[in-house]
Design an enzyme around this catalytic site. Structure first.
Site, PDB file in Angstrom:
ATOM      1  N   HIS B  60       0.698  -1.486  -0.126  1.00 52.41           N
ATOM      2  CA  HIS B  60      -0.123  -0.156   0.195  1.00 52.41           C
ATOM      3  C   HIS B  60       0.742   1.326  -0.073  1.00 52.41           C
ATOM      4  CE1 HIS B  60       0.624  -0.447   4.635  1.00 52.41           C
ATOM      5  NE2 HIS B  60       0.017   0.730   4.697  1.00 52.41           N
ATOM      6  N   HIS B  62       1.472   3.806   2.028  1.00 55.95           N
ATOM      7  CA  HIS B  62       1.347   4.831   3.156  1.00 55.95           C
ATOM      8  C   HIS B  62       3.475   4.850   3.018  1.00 55.95           C
ATOM      9  CE1 HIS B  62      -1.760   4.139   5.673  1.00 55.95           C
ATOM     10  NE2 HIS B  62      -2.066   5.199   4.805  1.00 55.95           N
ATOM     11  N   ASP B  64       5.893   4.763   5.125  1.00 57.03           N
ATOM     12  CA  ASP B  64       7.211   3.463   5.226  1.00 57.03           C
ATOM     13  C   ASP B  64       6.821   2.261   4.764  1.00 57.03           C
ATOM     14  OD1 ASP B  64       4.039   3.472   5.968  1.00 57.03           O
ATOM     15  OD2 ASP B  64       5.035   2.309   8.238  1.00 57.03           O
ATOM     16  N   HIS B  65       6.151   2.114   4.162  1.00 59.28           N
ATOM     17  CA  HIS B  65       6.295   1.241   2.953  1.00 59.28           C
ATOM     18  C   HIS B  65       6.602   1.454   1.795  1.00 59.28           C
ATOM     19  CE1 HIS B  65       4.310  -1.993   5.327  1.00 59.28           C
ATOM     20  NE2 HIS B  65       3.562  -0.540   6.598  1.00 59.28           N
ATOM     21  N   HIS B 140      -7.374  -1.560   5.774  1.00 55.84           N
ATOM     22  CA  HIS B 140      -6.722  -1.198   5.963  1.00 55.84           C
ATOM     23  C   HIS B 140      -6.892   0.575   5.887  1.00 55.84           C
ATOM     24  CE1 HIS B 140      -3.177   0.349   8.671  1.00 55.84           C
ATOM     25  NE2 HIS B 140      -2.157   0.682   7.674  1.00 55.84           N
ATOM     26  N   ASP B 210      -0.365  -4.016   6.188  1.00 56.84           N
ATOM     27  CA  ASP B 210      -0.673  -3.658   7.507  1.00 56.84           C
ATOM     28  C   ASP B 210      -2.577  -3.914   7.482  1.00 56.84           C
ATOM     29  OD1 ASP B 210       1.710  -2.040   7.549  1.00 56.84           O
ATOM     30  OD2 ASP B 210       0.885  -0.117   8.246  1.00 56.84           O
ATOM     31  N   HIS B 268       6.185  -4.423  12.040  1.00 54.56           N
ATOM     32  CA  HIS B 268       5.362  -3.916  12.376  1.00 54.56           C
ATOM     33  C   HIS B 268       5.076  -3.548  13.330  1.00 54.56           C
ATOM     34  CE1 HIS B 268       2.615  -0.794  10.431  1.00 54.56           C
ATOM     35  NE2 HIS B 268       3.576  -0.698   9.571  1.00 54.56           N
TER      36      HIS B 268
END
Lengths: 301, 301
Positions: B60, B62, B64-65, B140, B210, B268
């Site tokens: 996805h 976000h 941090d990914h 999510h 997530d 995570h």
């Protein structure tokens, strides 16, 4: 004036070297200059308070100078930042940051201002009561600016003994500190130089990365205290430097010499060389006051 | 099957923890899963050959990914990559990468293919003769997929003694290995099970990060060898987990139990806790085979 080098190597981040980013501490303001990938971790390593950074200057949109910006902006959100954040950079910077925030369905909980730079001539981009920042248009493969940070000349310190001997009323002190002459009640004119001392010399810092050898920047950076000038290559790669629109250590030193700066800091090294000491050696054949930037080094001027 | 954790902490990169990224080595294919900021440096630290990565799966958008993806793509250019690169991720991923390449006035010198995912049901996204990858739709805050990597069942190994005893010609071996029965020249039918052994069991790996606690993924991940399931929080933060659409260690273990998987890998982690050992402790109250991911750990299954 304190300069902390977070990263000063060209191209890709590696385990031991970081792409361009540095923090200038001038008159108690922290300015972040460029923001390659990993900058936020380098800020942590160098124990620089995130909340003190309110202005970020991006020279150009090559990845090694701004891929860390969106992550830093996101981290500011997670840290519940309150202060406004100002970003100065080329056209496109707002688009690319806002697109990424939009895709993650988030927005900053603080005010985020973009100051989009498009001018091809030097312009003032930031000014407060103590510091002024102007662009240094550079010649690179894409639209690029260096930045000149200059402390403003402060008030003239009062010569207390002198003003008291003339029995000048305190209400005139402010004008005297600003440099004005004074006419006494008896009509006598007292020149300001008799009532004040020369102001404390101001510091200036010019950041020039990335650029081809370009003498047209000399009038802008003339006699600065510190010039950071990129030296991606050594002179043996002069042809490659010209082709990729970068500079050699010798060229950086030549600019420093011709601009009569006090100190030259080298950086933006290609990782092809065995030791960065070679850059200093080459530059010092032209100009004597050469310092080598390296990741996590800190200079005080 | 080898799983290398490059980063497994939630939110921002820090000096000692990295955001999500991992490399799955399955049937000699290297799959990069998620790509937070700093992933390329973590690849170097873990001595993973850049040129062996041909497929990148992004769960996805976000930060941090995926904030490390554009830098990795740029580094592939600088390393003169030749192989095609395939990127699998949500709508918007192509737009954000190409915008950044366009702003830097560059393009890849290798073929870059985007496989844009939009389906809300599980679908095959990659398949070759040995491996198949399907999405695991996750719940999510934004559109998110996990990924299920499954080795294909190989040929049935030939029972050489048996085929020779029936004097079967070698030209039939290929069909036999594929599971076909054979009729001898005398008309006698020989069942395949008499001519072959059962194939070597295949491995499977499900990556789920997530996601909120969501039992609807169970039929997809049923009985996998390894389930990586996010556990951002401990059960004491259950309300926060639900609000932010993340899971607790206990919830991850409950999914592992109900899906009857062989091993559960947790990751995570929120950095609010003193030790990640707490996550294992909590999960093991529900499910026994729990492993803790940590940056630069490597699991072989």
């Amino acid at each position: 004036m304190k300069l902390t080098i977070l990263g000063c190597y060209a191209a890709t981040p590696r385990t031991i070297t970081n792409p361009t980013s540095q923090v200038l501490d001038i008159k108690n303001r922290l300015f972040l200059i460029d923001c390659g990938e990993g900058t936020q971790v380098q800020l942590r390593k160098n124990k620089i308070k995130f909340s003190k950074i309110n202005h970020i200057f991006i020279s150009h949109l090559h990845g090694d100078h701004f891929y860390g910006l969106v992550g830093l902006i996101s981290t500011f959100m997670l840290l519940n930042r309150i202060n406004d954040l100002h970003i100065y950079g080329p056209k496109g910077i707002k688009e690319v940051i806002t697109l990424q925030l939009r895709l993650s369905n988030s927005w900053t909980n603080y005010n985020l201002f973009f100051h989009v730079l498009e001018s091809k001539t030097s312009e003032i981009v930031y000014e407060d009561e103590k510091v002024i920042v102007t662009t240094i248009p550079l010649k690179h493969r894409i639209y690029t600016n260096g930045f000149l940070f200059r402390e403003k000349i402060g008030d003239r310190p009062l010569n207390v003994e002198a003003v008291q001997s003339y029995k000048i009323d305190k209400c005139y002190y402010q004008n005297i500190k600003k440099g004005k002459d004074i006419t006494l009640e008896n009509g006598q004119l007292i020149e300001n130089s008799k009532l004040t001392f020369d102001p404390i010399p101001t510091k200036s810092y010019a950041f020039c990365s990335d650029t081809i050898y370009d003498e047209s920047i000399i009038p802008i950076i003339k006699e600065v205290d510190v010039l950071y000038h990129e030296s991606t290559f050594l002179q043996q790669e002069e042809v490659l430097a010209e082709k990729t629109m970068h500079s050699t250590a010798k060229q950086a030193a030549t600019i420093a010499l011709k601009a009569n700066v006090k100190n030259l800091v080298l950086g933006h090294y290609s990782t092809r060389y065995e030791s960065i000491a070679l850059f200093k050696e080459e530059a010092m054949s032209i100009f004597s006051e050469v310092l080598l930037a390296d990741d996590t080094t800190c200079f005080e001027f």
